[in-house]
Design a protein around this motif. Structure first.
Motif, PDB file in Angstrom:
ATOM      1  N   ILE A 251      10.805   9.249  30.316  1.00 33.16           N
ATOM      2  CA  ILE A 251      11.590   8.845  29.148  1.00 33.16           C
ATOM      3  C   ILE A 251      10.654   8.211  28.122  1.00 33.16           C
ATOM      4  O   ILE A 251      10.636   8.565  26.961  1.00 33.16           O
ATOM      5  N   ILE A 252       9.832   7.286  28.593  1.00 37.89           N
ATOM      6  CA  ILE A 252       8.820   6.642  27.749  1.00 37.89           C
ATOM      7  C   ILE A 252       7.452   6.999  28.308  1.00 37.89           C
ATOM      8  O   ILE A 252       7.218   6.900  29.512  1.00 37.89           O
ATOM      9  N   SER A 253       6.541   7.417  27.446  1.00 37.87           N
ATOM     10  CA  SER A 253       5.210   7.783  27.922  1.00 37.87           C
ATOM     11  C   SER A 253       4.159   6.722  27.656  1.00 37.87           C
ATOM     12  O   SER A 253       3.213   6.588  28.425  1.00 37.87           O
ATOM     13  N   ALA A 254       4.278   6.000  26.565  1.00 35.52           N
ATOM     14  CA  ALA A 254       3.201   5.067  26.234  1.00 35.52           C
ATOM     15  C   ALA A 254       3.626   4.000  25.242  1.00 35.52           C
ATOM     16  O   ALA A 254       4.591   4.168  24.503  1.00 35.52           O
ATOM     17  N   VAL A 255       2.887   2.912  25.242  1.00 34.57           N
ATOM     18  CA  VAL A 255       2.978   1.882  24.212  1.00 34.57           C
ATOM     19  C   VAL A 255       1.627   1.847  23.510  1.00 34.57           C
ATOM     20  O   VAL A 255       0.594   1.727  24.168  1.00 34.57           O
ATOM     21  N   THR A 256       1.628   1.977  22.202  1.00 35.01           N
ATOM     22  CA  THR A 256       0.361   1.950  21.474  1.00 35.01           C
ATOM     23  C   THR A 256       0.342   0.764  20.517  1.00 35.01           C
ATOM     24  O   THR A 256       1.386   0.168  20.226  1.00 35.01           O
ATOM     25  N   HIS A 257      -0.841   0.444  20.061  1.00 31.45           N
ATOM     26  CA  HIS A 257      -0.941  -0.635  19.076  1.00 31.45           C
ATOM     27  C   HIS A 257      -1.977  -0.279  18.033  1.00 31.45           C
ATOM     28  O   HIS A 257      -2.887   0.511  18.275  1.00 31.45           O
ATOM     29  N   ASP A 258      -1.803  -0.878  16.866  1.00 26.80           N
ATOM     30  CA  ASP A 258      -2.717  -0.617  15.768  1.00 26.80           C
ATOM     31  C   ASP A 258      -2.886  -1.905  14.968  1.00 26.80           C
ATOM     32  O   ASP A 258      -1.923  -2.419  14.404  1.00 26.80           O
ATOM     33  N   PHE A 259      -4.114  -2.414  14.988  1.00 27.15           N
ATOM     34  CA  PHE A 259      -4.397  -3.646  14.255  1.00 27.15           C
ATOM     35  C   PHE A 259      -5.106  -3.353  12.935  1.00 27.15           C
ATOM     36  O   PHE A 259      -5.592  -4.255  12.282  1.00 27.15           O
ATOM     37  N   SER A 260      -5.170  -2.084  12.591  1.00 26.11           N
ATOM     38  CA  SER A 260      -6.020  -1.718  11.450  1.00 26.11           C
ATOM     39  C   SER A 260      -5.251  -1.580  10.136  1.00 26.11           C
ATOM     40  O   SER A 260      -5.803  -1.160   9.139  1.00 26.11           O
ATOM     41  N   GLU A 261      -3.945  -1.939  10.166  1.00 27.67           N
ATOM     42  CA  GLU A 261      -3.162  -1.807   8.935  1.00 27.67           C
ATOM     43  C   GLU A 261      -2.867  -3.162   8.304  1.00 27.67           C
ATOM     44  O   GLU A 261      -2.925  -4.192   8.967  1.00 27.67           O
ATOM     45  N   SER A 262      -2.557  -3.127   7.035  1.00 29.01           N
ATOM     46  CA  SER A 262      -2.131  -4.325   6.311  1.00 29.01           C
ATOM     47  C   SER A 262      -0.784  -4.064   5.664  1.00 29.01           C
ATOM     48  O   SER A 262      -0.442  -2.921   5.370  1.00 29.01           O
ATOM     49  N   LYS A 263      -0.050  -5.166   5.448  1.00 31.41           N
ATOM     50  CA  LYS A 263       1.259  -5.043   4.813  1.00 31.41           C
ATOM     51  C   LYS A 263       1.155  -5.473   3.361  1.00 31.41           C
ATOM     52  O   LYS A 263       0.566  -6.506   3.052  1.00 31.41           O
ATOM     53  N   VAL A 264       1.720  -4.669   2.498  1.00 32.36           N
ATOM     54  CA  VAL A 264       1.729  -4.981   1.069  1.00 32.36           C
ATOM     55  C   VAL A 264       3.185  -5.132   0.645  1.00 32.36           C
ATOM     56  O   VAL A 264       4.013  -4.295   0.995  1.00 32.36           O
ATOM     57  N   THR A 265       3.507  -6.201  -0.052  1.00 33.67           N
ATOM     58  CA  THR A 265       4.880  -6.375  -0.544  1.00 33.67           C
ATOM     59  C   THR A 265       4.862  -6.535  -2.060  1.00 33.67           C
ATOM     60  O   THR A 265       4.187  -7.418  -2.584  1.00 33.67           O
ATOM     61  N   VAL A 266       5.567  -5.640  -2.713  1.00 32.45           N
ATOM     62  CA  VAL A 266       5.738  -5.782  -4.157  1.00 32.45           C
ATOM     63  C   VAL A 266       7.058  -6.528  -4.331  1.00 32.45           C
ATOM     64  O   VAL A 266       8.120  -6.029  -3.965  1.00 32.45           O
ATOM     65  N   VAL A 267       6.954  -7.734  -4.833  1.00 34.81           N
ATOM     66  CA  VAL A 267       8.097  -8.651  -4.857  1.00 34.81           C
ATOM     67  C   VAL A 267       8.862  -8.547  -6.174  1.00 34.81           C
ATOM     68  O   VAL A 267       8.256  -8.471  -7.247  1.00 34.81           O
ATOM     69  N   GLY A 268      10.173  -8.522  -6.062  1.00 30.54           N
ATOM     70  CA  GLY A 268      11.030  -8.603  -7.249  1.00 30.54           C
ATOM     71  C   GLY A 268      10.825  -7.478  -8.241  1.00 30.54           C
ATOM     72  O   GLY A 268      10.642  -7.711  -9.430  1.00 30.54           O
ATOM     73  N   VAL A 269      10.865  -6.242  -7.741  1.00 30.60           N
ATOM     74  CA  VAL A 269      10.779  -5.130  -8.695  1.00 30.60           C
ATOM     75  C   VAL A 269      12.177  -4.795  -9.200  1.00 30.60           C
ATOM     76  O   VAL A 269      13.149  -4.897  -8.460  1.00 30.60           O
ATOM     77  N   PRO A 270      12.307  -4.427 -10.459  1.00 30.01           N
ATOM     78  CA  PRO A 270      13.612  -4.052 -10.997  1.00 30.01           C
ATOM     79  C   PRO A 270      14.184  -2.886 -10.193  1.00 30.01           C
ATOM     80  O   PRO A 270      13.464  -1.929  -9.899  1.00 30.01           O
ATOM     81  N   ASP A 271      15.452  -2.994  -9.798  1.00 27.87           N
ATOM     82  CA  ASP A 271      16.078  -1.956  -8.985  1.00 27.87           C
ATOM     83  C   ASP A 271      16.626  -0.862  -9.889  1.00 27.87           C
ATOM     84  O   ASP A 271      17.778  -0.881 -10.292  1.00 27.87           O
ATOM     85  N   ARG A 272      15.763   0.095 -10.242  1.00 26.05           N
ATOM     86  CA  ARG A 272      16.222   1.209 -11.081  1.00 26.05           C
ATOM     87  C   ARG A 272      15.443   2.459 -10.700  1.00 26.05           C
ATOM     88  O   ARG A 272      14.374   2.374 -10.086  1.00 26.05           O
ATOM     89  N   PRO A 273      15.996   3.619 -11.064  1.00 22.51           N
ATOM     90  CA  PRO A 273      15.365   4.867 -10.624  1.00 22.51           C
ATOM     91  C   PRO A 273      13.920   4.954 -11.105  1.00 22.51           C
ATOM     92  O   PRO A 273      13.596   4.509 -12.210  1.00 22.51           O
ATOM     93  N   GLY A 274      13.047   5.486 -10.249  1.00 16.24           N
ATOM     94  CA  GLY A 274      11.695   5.798 -10.683  1.00 16.24           C
ATOM     95  C   GLY A 274      10.631   4.802 -10.269  1.00 16.24           C
ATOM     96  O   GLY A 274       9.445   5.101 -10.336  1.00 16.24           O
TER      97      GLY A 274
END
Ligand code: ASP
Ligand code: MG
Length: 404
Positions: A251-274
């Motif tokens: 059912i489950i084959s593996a657990v993997t991990h990745d420490f090589s990524e970073s999180k970027v948050t763009v805060v308070g962007v106007p909620d509109r198309p595009g």
């Protein structure tokens, strides 16, 4: 006629003794198999050392020149192995990507193979020779040398195996095969006897470093069975093959991990198309791969968009996300390199409800906060604090009974 492609990674050809060892192994293989093609990586840490030489000179070396530089590593190992084979009385010839005609697109440092013209390889095989091919490199139709991205020798090997209709592609490495988790993090991790292409693809994409993802795609698309095994002993490793051919379906084959990524948050962007189109369009333009993406429910017509990228790309991303953030009137952009992505992979989760709930509960029981979640039909990934990463892998491995 039988034909096998063998790939030896950097640690397997780390020094002269190891190269002689590989040569003996190839000679043994040639006694059983009619045609043997060998793909080699650069010796040991060569590629890293070349990268660091360039980095001491420039923060932004031209990518074309990086390819000129990095492709030299494999040229050393292919020639040394061919010399070692001839020394053992086995006729052998080495060939660069260009000589084989591994044609790629023009994406320097991460080129994709477009076409392989293996005629010359076939001619040499027919003469009874072992052909040793430099991994990781190709050539554009303009004659420019390219490389296939880090770990790209795997892709050279599997693509050649597909082109030559090999019976299998053996990937020799310094570990015994593909494990249920990284044994350095989970000492009780177990070697998998077999795993499906789909699962292996998800594993490679979520941090398992044994195979380059693209090599697994080749294997799947052309039905080449892959055998990941140790170059230091004769024991069987892990077979990567089609799901229909897997005997024991877990059912489950593996657990993997990745420490090589970073999180970027763009805060308070106007909620509109595009807005998202603009942000991720600009990142794509800058050749940045985006992994997970989350957009929050908007409040007061503004929302936060978070995504993860390779930390290696963070300098580029700071610039792009900063510029776009400003242009669309966002309130700010945050960068967080201290994250871990933990993933649970298993073809069986398609037909077993409750796996995700089990994962979240296990993390909760261990007081590990989940910051982002993403899923595919056979994978669940969670971003957690970097400091919680190893503990998350260990408890999940335990909870899903992967040790026995
Ligand atoms: N030598 C290259 C690298 O270190 C390619 C490979 O080893 O597959 O990424
Ligand atoms: Mg590798």
């Amino acid at each position: 006629l039988s034909l096998v492609v063998q790939k030896y990674g950097g640690t397997s050809v780390g020094d002269v003794d190891k190269i002689k060892n590989v040569a003996r192994r190839v000679v043994e293989t040639k006694k059983r198999i009619d045609h043997v093609v060998v793909v080699v990586s650069a010796l040991g840490d060569t590629t890293n050392n070349l990268v660091s030489l360039a980095a001491q000179i420039s923060k932004t070396p031209p990518e074309r020149e990086m390819d000129m530089l990095l492709s030299t590593g494999e040229q050393v190992s292919m020639a040394l192995l061919a010399i070692a084979l001839n020394e053992l009385g086995q006729d052998a010839i080495s060939m660069t990507g260009q000589q084989v005609e591994i044609l790629t697109d023009t994406g320097h440092t991460r080129a994709k193979i477009r076409h392989i013209g293996a005629d010359r390889v076939v001619q040499e095989l027919r003469k009874g020779r072992v052909v040793v091919v430099a991994g990781f490199q190709g050539v554009t139709s303009e004659g420019e040398i390219t490389t296939l991205g880090r770990g790209g020798s795997d892709t050279t090997a599997v693509a050649l195996a597909a082109e030559l209709h090999a019976d299998s592609c053996e990937i020799y490495t310094d570990v015994d095969g593909v494990f249920t988790a990284d044994p350095r993090v989970v000492p009780q991790a177990r070697k998998l006897d077999e795993v499906s292409y789909m699962e292996m693809l998800e594993m490679a994409a979520t941090g398992a470093l044994v195979l380059q993802s693209r090599s697994v795609e080749y294997g799947r698309n052309y039905g080449v069975p892959l055998h990941v095994r140790s170059s230091f002993h004769q024991g069987e490793g892990t077979w990567v093959k089609s799901e229909d051919d897997i005997m024991e379906k877990a059912i489950i084959s593996a657990v993997t991990h990745d420490f090589s990524e970073s999180k970027v948050t763009v805060v308070g962007v106007p909620d509109r198309p595009g807005v998202a189109a603009r942000l991720f369009g600009a990142l794509a333009e800058a050749n940045v791969n985006v992994d997970m993406i989350i957009q929050n429910v908007s409040e007061h017509a503004r929302t936060d968009i978070s995504f993860t990228v390779a930390t290696d790309n963070l300098t580029k991303v700071r610039k792009v996300a900063g510029d776009i953030g400003e242009a669309v009137g966002a309130e700010g952009v945050n960068f967080d390199a201290d994250i871990a992505k933990i993933s649970l992979i298993g073809a069986g989760m398609r037909s077993h409800p409750g796996i995700a709930a089990g994962m979240f509960q296990t993390l909760a029981d261990n007081d590990i906060n989940i910051e982002m979640i993403s899923t595919s039909p056979i994978k669940i990934s969670c971003v957690v604090r970097g400091a919680d990463g190893e503990r998350a892998v260990q408890t999940l491995h335990d909870h899903f009974g992967l040790s026995d």
